[in-house]
Motif scaffolding. Sequence first.
Motif, PDB file in Angstrom:
ATOM      1  N   GLU A   1       5.717 -32.191   4.074  1.00 59.11           N
ATOM      2  CA  GLU A   1       5.999 -33.430   4.798  1.00 59.11           C
ATOM      3  C   GLU A   1       6.059 -34.562   3.791  1.00 59.11           C
ATOM      4  OE1 GLU A   1       3.158 -34.283   7.825  1.00 59.11           O
ATOM      5  OE2 GLU A   1       3.743 -32.553   9.039  1.00 59.11           O
ATOM      6  N   MET A   2       7.211 -35.198   3.694  1.00 56.77           N
ATOM      7  CA  MET A   2       7.393 -36.294   2.735  1.00 56.77           C
ATOM      8  C   MET A   2       7.255 -37.622   3.466  1.00 56.77           C
ATOM      9  SD  MET A   2      10.630 -34.859   0.631  1.00 56.77           S
ATOM     10  CE  MET A   2      10.984 -33.162   1.012  1.00 56.77           C
ATOM     11  N   ARG A   3       6.382 -38.434   2.939  1.00 61.51           N
ATOM     12  CA  ARG A   3       6.189 -39.792   3.431  1.00 61.51           C
ATOM     13  C   ARG A   3       6.500 -40.728   2.277  1.00 61.51           C
ATOM     14  NH1 ARG A   3       2.484 -39.199   8.053  1.00 61.51           N
ATOM     15  NH2 ARG A   3       2.058 -36.970   8.210  1.00 61.51           N
ATOM     16  N   LYS A   4       6.450 -42.012   2.515  1.00 58.98           N
ATOM     17  CA  LYS A   4       6.809 -42.977   1.482  1.00 58.98           C
ATOM     18  C   LYS A   4       5.950 -42.820   0.225  1.00 58.98           C
ATOM     19  CE  LYS A   4       7.575 -47.863   0.668  1.00 58.98           C
ATOM     20  NZ  LYS A   4       7.537 -49.203   1.217  1.00 58.98           N
ATOM     21  N   GLU A   5       4.635 -42.690   0.370  1.00 53.05           N
ATOM     22  CA  GLU A   5       3.720 -42.637  -0.777  1.00 53.05           C
ATOM     23  C   GLU A   5       2.958 -41.326  -0.905  1.00 53.05           C
ATOM     24  OE1 GLU A   5       1.151 -46.029  -0.582  1.00 53.05           O
ATOM     25  OE2 GLU A   5       2.821 -47.421  -0.410  1.00 53.05           O
ATOM     26  N   ILE A   6       2.888 -40.556   0.181  1.00 56.18           N
ATOM     27  CA  ILE A   6       2.081 -39.336   0.220  1.00 56.18           C
ATOM     28  C   ILE A   6       2.944 -38.162   0.653  1.00 56.18           C
ATOM     29  CG2 ILE A   6       0.124 -38.202   1.366  1.00 56.18           C
ATOM     30  CD1 ILE A   6      -0.742 -40.526  -0.403  1.00 56.18           C
ATOM     31  N   TRP A   7       2.863 -37.056  -0.099  1.00 58.64           N
ATOM     32  CA  TRP A   7       3.523 -35.822   0.298  1.00 58.64           C
ATOM     33  C   TRP A   7       2.456 -34.782   0.602  1.00 58.64           C
ATOM     34  CZ3 TRP A   7       8.491 -34.645  -3.012  1.00 58.64           C
ATOM     35  CH2 TRP A   7       9.377 -35.718  -2.893  1.00 58.64           C
ATOM     36  N   LYS A   8       2.592 -34.105   1.753  1.00 59.28           N
ATOM     37  CA  LYS A   8       1.622 -33.103   2.193  1.00 59.28           C
ATOM     38  C   LYS A   8       2.243 -31.706   2.149  1.00 59.28           C
ATOM     39  CE  LYS A   8      -0.379 -34.015   6.018  1.00 59.28           C
ATOM     40  NZ  LYS A   8      -0.688 -34.432   7.382  1.00 59.28           N
ATOM     41  N   TYR A   9       1.541 -30.797   1.495  1.00 61.62           N
ATOM     42  CA  TYR A   9       1.986 -29.410   1.350  1.00 61.62           C
ATOM     43  C   TYR A   9       1.006 -28.521   2.103  1.00 61.62           C
ATOM     44  CZ  TYR A   9       4.314 -31.565  -2.647  1.00 61.62           C
ATOM     45  OH  TYR A   9       5.059 -32.381  -3.450  1.00 61.62           O
ATOM     46  N   ASP A  10       1.493 -27.821   3.127  1.00 56.09           N
ATOM     47  CA  ASP A  10       0.668 -26.892   3.887  1.00 56.09           C
ATOM     48  C   ASP A  10       1.159 -25.477   3.636  1.00 56.09           C
ATOM     49  OD1 ASP A  10      -1.065 -28.724   5.233  1.00 56.09           O
ATOM     50  OD2 ASP A  10       0.602 -29.261   6.553  1.00 56.09           O
ATOM     51  N   TYR A  11       0.258 -24.619   3.201  1.00 60.01           N
ATOM     52  CA  TYR A  11       0.558 -23.210   2.970  1.00 60.01           C
ATOM     53  C   TYR A  11      -0.169 -22.424   4.058  1.00 60.01           C
ATOM     54  CZ  TYR A  11       2.307 -24.660  -1.575  1.00 60.01           C
ATOM     55  OH  TYR A  11       3.018 -25.262  -2.580  1.00 60.01           O
TER      56      TYR A  11
ATOM     57  N   GLU B   1      -7.922 -18.911   7.978  1.00 62.58           N
ATOM     58  CA  GLU B   1      -8.949 -19.378   7.045  1.00 62.58           C
ATOM     59  C   GLU B   1      -8.457 -19.362   5.604  1.00 62.58           C
ATOM     60  OE1 GLU B   1     -12.843 -17.743   7.507  1.00 62.58           O
ATOM     61  OE2 GLU B   1     -12.813 -18.021   9.679  1.00 62.58           O
ATOM     62  N   LYS B   2      -7.356 -18.676   5.345  1.00 63.10           N
ATOM     63  CA  LYS B   2      -6.778 -18.617   4.003  1.00 63.10           C
ATOM     64  C   LYS B   2      -5.661 -19.657   3.822  1.00 63.10           C
ATOM     65  CE  LYS B   2      -7.967 -13.816   2.987  1.00 63.10           C
ATOM     66  NZ  LYS B   2      -9.243 -13.901   3.573  1.00 63.10           N
ATOM     67  N   ASN B   3      -5.458 -20.491   4.837  1.00 61.11           N
ATOM     68  CA  ASN B   3      -4.470 -21.574   4.715  1.00 61.11           C
ATOM     69  C   ASN B   3      -4.940 -22.561   3.658  1.00 61.11           C
ATOM     70  OD1 ASN B   3      -3.111 -20.374   6.805  1.00 61.11           O
ATOM     71  ND2 ASN B   3      -3.566 -21.954   8.307  1.00 61.11           N
ATOM     72  N   MET B   4      -3.991 -23.225   3.010  1.00 56.33           N
ATOM     73  CA  MET B   4      -4.310 -24.207   1.972  1.00 56.33           C
ATOM     74  C   MET B   4      -3.506 -25.470   2.216  1.00 56.33           C
ATOM     75  SD  MET B   4      -4.439 -21.925  -1.461  1.00 56.33           S
ATOM     76  CE  MET B   4      -5.605 -20.601  -1.627  1.00 56.33           C
ATOM     77  N   LYS B   5      -4.134 -26.611   1.936  1.00 58.81           N
ATOM     78  CA  LYS B   5      -3.480 -27.902   2.111  1.00 58.81           C
ATOM     79  C   LYS B   5      -3.667 -28.729   0.851  1.00 58.81           C
ATOM     80  CE  LYS B   5      -3.433 -30.031   5.941  1.00 58.81           C
ATOM     81  NZ  LYS B   5      -3.520 -30.810   7.163  1.00 58.81           N
ATOM     82  N   PHE B   6      -2.564 -29.316   0.389  1.00 56.30           N
ATOM     83  CA  PHE B   6      -2.568 -30.180  -0.789  1.00 56.30           C
ATOM     84  C   PHE B   6      -1.934 -31.503  -0.390  1.00 56.30           C
ATOM     85  CE2 PHE B   6      -2.349 -25.827  -2.109  1.00 56.30           C
ATOM     86  CZ  PHE B   6      -3.190 -25.743  -3.201  1.00 56.30           C
ATOM     87  N   ILE B   7      -2.449 -32.591  -0.951  1.00 60.01           N
ATOM     88  CA  ILE B   7      -1.888 -33.914  -0.704  1.00 60.01           C
ATOM     89  C   ILE B   7      -1.607 -34.546  -2.060  1.00 60.01           C
ATOM     90  CG2 ILE B   7      -2.265 -36.197   0.300  1.00 60.01           C
ATOM     91  CD1 ILE B   7      -4.183 -34.812   2.302  1.00 60.01           C
TER      92      ILE B   7
END
Length: 149
Positions: A37-47, A54-60
């Motif tokens: 998800e691309m936002r103006k200042e923050i991009w969120k990566y969900d795996y 429980e093995k999902n991963m999230k990066f910001i």
Amino acid sequence: MISESCGEVYKTTFANRNQFIFSNDIPKEREYFMTLEMRKEIWKYDYEYDADSEKNMKFIYDLKSDILNFGFSEFKPINGTEFKVEELSELPFKKYELTDPIVDGTGPILFNQKYGVLAIGNVMAPDFVYLPRKKDKIMAESIRKILTE
């Protein structure tokens, strides 16, 4: 921590990734679905791993500061560690390390903002490499070597 409500989503992209898990010489594989998800200042990566959430991963990723957040940890880029993998991205990848290092902490993380996370090094756990599903173990092994350089 970065607030997750930093602007409207202006673009969402999706990709399939194989996670190669290196805890010994023969890596195991898991299939992940990545959402960016691309936002103006923050991009969120969900795996997302369908078999076990429980093995999902999230990066910001904060575009202004070049800081990557994973869990409750913040990672900053290591100067002089850029490298290219032409088959995966036209942008170079960088190594990111914990802003407040700890002996048994996660890292480095290999990342670029367009591709997302390429690999995660772990001192006390397996290393992970994320590749498109069409890529193979040989490429995963060569990328894993970059984690320790």
